[in-house]
Scaffold this motif. Sequence first.
Motif, PDB file in Angstrom:
ATOM      1  N   LEU A  15      64.616   7.025  77.102  1.00  0.00           N
ATOM      2  CA  LEU A  15      63.311   7.275  77.731  1.00  0.00           C
ATOM      3  C   LEU A  15      62.179   7.159  76.713  1.00  0.00           C
ATOM      4  N   GLY A  16      61.121   6.492  77.144  1.00  0.00           N
ATOM      5  CA  GLY A  16      59.865   6.472  76.392  1.00  0.00           C
ATOM      6  C   GLY A  16      58.762   6.912  77.338  1.00  0.00           C
ATOM      7  N   VAL A  17      58.020   7.964  76.965  1.00  0.00           N
ATOM      8  CA  VAL A  17      57.024   8.557  77.868  1.00  0.00           C
ATOM      9  C   VAL A  17      55.616   8.248  77.368  1.00  0.00           C
ATOM     10  N   GLU A  18      54.884   7.429  78.112  1.00  0.00           N
ATOM     11  CA  GLU A  18      53.477   7.178  77.803  1.00  0.00           C
ATOM     12  C   GLU A  18      52.652   8.310  78.423  1.00  0.00           C
ATOM     13  N   GLN A  19      51.932   9.056  77.594  1.00  0.00           N
ATOM     14  CA  GLN A  19      51.205  10.245  78.048  1.00  0.00           C
ATOM     15  C   GLN A  19      49.707   9.963  78.104  1.00  0.00           C
ATOM     16  N   GLU A  20      49.128  10.036  79.301  1.00  0.00           N
ATOM     17  CA  GLU A  20      47.678   9.882  79.466  1.00  0.00           C
ATOM     18  C   GLU A  20      47.015  11.252  79.533  1.00  0.00           C
ATOM     19  N   TYR A  21      45.752  11.317  79.076  1.00  0.00           N
ATOM     20  CA  TYR A  21      45.039  12.591  79.064  1.00  0.00           C
ATOM     21  C   TYR A  21      43.546  12.341  78.873  1.00  0.00           C
ATOM     22  N   PHE A  22      42.740  13.332  79.228  1.00  0.00           N
ATOM     23  CA  PHE A  22      41.301  13.307  78.966  1.00  0.00           C
ATOM     24  C   PHE A  22      40.994  14.281  77.833  1.00  0.00           C
ATOM     25  N   VAL A  23      39.895  14.017  77.114  1.00  0.00           N
ATOM     26  CA  VAL A  23      39.415  14.931  76.080  1.00  0.00           C
ATOM     27  C   VAL A  23      37.923  15.147  76.290  1.00  0.00           C
ATOM     28  N   ILE A  24      37.496  16.420  76.343  1.00  0.00           N
ATOM     29  CA  ILE A  24      36.077  16.746  76.391  1.00  0.00           C
ATOM     30  C   ILE A  24      35.792  17.852  75.382  1.00  0.00           C
ATOM     31  N   GLY A  69      48.603   9.764  84.268  1.00  0.00           N
ATOM     32  CA  GLY A  69      50.015   9.858  84.588  1.00  0.00           C
ATOM     33  C   GLY A  69      50.865   9.852  83.341  1.00  0.00           C
ATOM     34  N   LYS A  70      52.165   9.928  83.563  1.00  0.00           N
ATOM     35  CA  LYS A  70      53.154   9.723  82.519  1.00  0.00           C
ATOM     36  C   LYS A  70      53.974   8.510  82.962  1.00  0.00           C
ATOM     37  N   HIS A  71      53.940   7.442  82.215  1.00  0.00           N
ATOM     38  CA  HIS A  71      54.753   6.283  82.552  1.00  0.00           C
ATOM     39  C   HIS A  71      56.101   6.450  81.876  1.00  0.00           C
ATOM     40  N   ASN A  72      57.126   6.660  82.698  1.00  0.00           N
ATOM     41  CA  ASN A  72      58.471   6.933  82.190  1.00  0.00           C
ATOM     42  C   ASN A  72      59.268   5.641  82.106  1.00  0.00           C
ATOM     43  N   ASN A  73      59.462   5.155  80.882  1.00  0.00           N
ATOM     44  CA  ASN A  73      60.194   3.913  80.646  1.00  0.00           C
ATOM     45  C   ASN A  73      61.658   4.251  80.405  1.00  0.00           C
ATOM     46  N   TRP A  74      62.496   3.916  81.381  1.00  0.00           N
ATOM     47  CA  TRP A  74      63.881   4.388  81.432  1.00  0.00           C
ATOM     48  C   TRP A  74      64.850   3.222  81.326  1.00  0.00           C
ATOM     49  N   SER A  75      65.879   3.399  80.531  1.00  0.00           N
ATOM     50  CA  SER A  75      66.931   2.384  80.433  1.00  0.00           C
ATOM     51  C   SER A  75      68.257   3.069  80.127  1.00  0.00           C
ATOM     52  N   LEU A  76      69.320   2.283  80.089  1.00  0.00           N
ATOM     53  CA  LEU A  76      70.661   2.793  79.807  1.00  0.00           C
ATOM     54  C   LEU A  76      71.218   2.048  78.598  1.00  0.00           C
ATOM     55  N   ILE A  77      71.692   2.789  77.599  1.00  0.00           N
ATOM     56  CA  ILE A  77      72.165   2.212  76.344  1.00  0.00           C
ATOM     57  C   ILE A  77      73.628   2.607  76.132  1.00  0.00           C
ATOM     58  N   PHE A 119      63.142  -0.030  83.294  1.00  0.00           N
ATOM     59  CA  PHE A 119      62.353   0.267  84.488  1.00  0.00           C
ATOM     60  C   PHE A 119      61.283   1.283  84.115  1.00  0.00           C
ATOM     61  N   GLU A 120      60.090   1.044  84.623  1.00  0.00           N
ATOM     62  CA  GLU A 120      58.967   1.935  84.329  1.00  0.00           C
ATOM     63  C   GLU A 120      58.601   2.714  85.596  1.00  0.00           C
ATOM     64  N   PHE A 121      58.881   4.008  85.571  1.00  0.00           N
ATOM     65  CA  PHE A 121      58.528   4.894  86.687  1.00  0.00           C
ATOM     66  C   PHE A 121      57.107   5.376  86.434  1.00  0.00           C
ATOM     67  N   ARG A 122      56.141   4.688  87.048  1.00  0.00           N
ATOM     68  CA  ARG A 122      54.720   4.902  86.750  1.00  0.00           C
ATOM     69  C   ARG A 122      54.085   6.023  87.562  1.00  0.00           C
ATOM     70  N   SER A 157      50.715  13.430  84.992  1.00  0.00           N
ATOM     71  CA  SER A 157      50.495  13.690  83.565  1.00  0.00           C
ATOM     72  C   SER A 157      50.857  15.110  83.147  1.00  0.00           C
ATOM     73  N   GLN A 158      50.842  16.071  84.079  1.00  0.00           N
ATOM     74  CA  GLN A 158      51.219  17.451  83.727  1.00  0.00           C
ATOM     75  C   GLN A 158      52.715  17.698  83.858  1.00  0.00           C
ATOM     76  N   ALA A 159      53.422  16.793  84.496  1.00  0.00           N
ATOM     77  CA  ALA A 159      54.806  17.050  84.900  1.00  0.00           C
ATOM     78  C   ALA A 159      55.738  17.225  83.716  1.00  0.00           C
ATOM     79  N   ASN A 160      56.775  18.044  83.928  1.00  0.00           N
ATOM     80  CA  ASN A 160      57.924  18.030  83.038  1.00  0.00           C
ATOM     81  C   ASN A 160      58.781  16.856  83.496  1.00  0.00           C
ATOM     82  N   VAL A 161      58.950  15.857  82.631  1.00  0.00           N
ATOM     83  CA  VAL A 161      59.616  14.626  83.060  1.00  0.00           C
ATOM     84  C   VAL A 161      61.087  14.841  83.388  1.00  0.00           C
ATOM     85  N   ALA A 162      61.632  16.001  83.014  1.00  0.00           N
ATOM     86  CA  ALA A 162      63.036  16.282  83.343  1.00  0.00           C
ATOM     87  C   ALA A 162      63.268  16.257  84.846  1.00  0.00           C
TER      88      ALA A 162
END
Length: 720
Positions: free
Chosen positions: A209-218, A337-345, A467-470, A474-479
Amino acid sequence: MATLRQQALSMVQGRKRITATPPSHKISDYFGVNTFSTAQMKESLAPSVFKKVMEATNKGSKIDPSTAEEVASAIKTWALSKGVTHYTHWFQPLTGSTAEKHDSFFDALAGLEKFKGSALVQQEPDASSFPNGGIRSTFEARGYTAWDPTSPIFIFENTLCIPTIFVSYTGEALDYKTPLLRSIDAVNEAAVQICQMFDRNVRKVQPSLGVEQEYFVIDKALYSARPDLVMAGRTVYGHNPARGQQLDDHYFGSIPTRVKDFMVEFEIEALKLGIPVSTRHNEVAPGQFEVAPLFEEINKATDHNQLLMDVMEKVAEKHDLKVLLHEKPFAGLNGSGKHNNWSLITDTGVNLFQPSNSARENLQFLTFFVGTIKAVHDHADLLRASIASAGNDYRLGANEAPPAIISTFLGATLTDVLDELEKNGNIKIEKGDNMYMKLGISKIPEIILDNTDRNRTSPFAFTGNKFEFRAVGSQANVAGPMTALNVIVADTLKTMAADIEKELAKGKEKKIAIVDVLRKYIKESKKVRFEGDGYSEEWAAEAKKRGLSNLKSTPEALDVYKEKSVKELFERHGVMNEIELHARHEIMLENFIMKVQIESRVMGDLGLNHIIPTAILYQNKLIQNANGLKGLGLDNSAAVETIKEVSKHIESLKTNITAMTEARKKLNSEDDIVKKAKGYQSKVKEGYFEKIRYAVDKLELLVDDESWPLVKYREMLFIR
């Protein structure tokens, strides 16, 4: 409030840069220094002890008490050498955040630092004080955290953190990690069974799994001056600024100086913790950014994402910034969001979703590729439920995120390949100088690597070797969503193996048996494949025609957890029993209700106590001006029209807030949690949120800027 807004804006103007210096110019010099890594273990433990720990990590075997004592002693020595004074079991209850209770190494009675093996392996937090969906009664408090040796122990804020699972006294999972670990075992078992049809050397398959994490900053001062951000995590009011993201000049643009300083520091801290962050950039919306790590084993990647969010929030405080992880903190702008890039190795080093020049590996690739698509088709509603939350409902289908309709994107070439397999024909695709990958089997076409564009509107897209589960928020626990994905793929692969065995029993050659099953699965799952614009109204109509669900709200999506087939699915693979599944359904509904309830109360409080009084004061000024103009014999029609418009919006605001409050009160007496959640969706959120917001946002445009109490979008998003 208007004064508070002006004070906050003044504070932002006086901010100074806070820079951080890496411990070394070479990241390799400090990567993972705050983790008790495999290398650290090997150096600290006796070879026999190290071997037992590795067996526990790789094979799931238990660690005996004597081994635990040896490991605890080594960990204590390492932690004390780094100035650590306390330790904690770090776990992930169903609150969505992490939890920890710190204990001191120092034993006052003994007069020295102690850390026993029993403290490493197990602790006992209060199981009734965390969300449990009825698994534990208030008077039944016992629960256990147990060490997960597959995830590295780490030091964070001078505390030794031991990743653990969290279960009740009777053994039910009260966390996200336990079902995830079970699902990893399930998909491993099923995938190995398929792999051994191609390569007998494969003994283990690990989800990656590779998790792309999006967020805002103010700025923190602007955040503090917005009660809705503080209480609800999102702005319930706020008119879009004249300039938002329409110029497309933010994406990959120059990163603002203060934000870059913050990024550099949180990356340093993340790297020390062994989190392999590698990418940073501006996202599409102003004030929005992304961080992405390298791929890791899925359990470690999940832990690292939870830890990364914590690191980001704490480092942001030092820079007088605030990280916003809500899926939709600003209406009218891109959500996060969190883009969850999932594969099997495989343990032989093969990515099962990577096409190659080998005929055997390409048939293996197609087997897992088609199996995953079939899993998504058969369990689309479960995938939708796995990403459901009050925050993500605002984002999904909002023209910058995938729709709530679950579909898969494959690309033109792979679509042609599957179509040809289904028809049992043969094609040869010629496109430029792309590399052919021959399957070497009659009636199967060649596959081309990286032959197609990506589709950002697809919730579940194939992107070359993963596969990218888009659609994950963004707040979710990806588990949560990754557990669901692992389970449905495991189930489909098990069924696929049985179907192939049936074909073999008919006397078919193995390759032909596999291809015949693939053809069947391709045909059965075809309706979930979509290559077009997921944002379009045409797709919604087409999806309905195909019989695909469009579950737009969380209460509606969560109904899937009540289905008998879903309960049987999780129980069949030993991931969750009916009690655990029921508990999660109830907890997610409760969370939705509370989130909407809080937003409703914030809207009422701000509307009645801040917006209406401000609007009335401004209205009185307008009345005085209109009367003054009239007394002078001048035209006051413009002032009178503005007074009428302000009055109209004030009345609308009062009427709708009162009605919303009454609707909420009635729903609070509802005992059926499903009816209550659906009532909050239809009668509170859908019934009044937009009406109330419309009135406030119109008043923001009418009321004198100096008097307006809330920090405006243009200020939060553009003032650095």
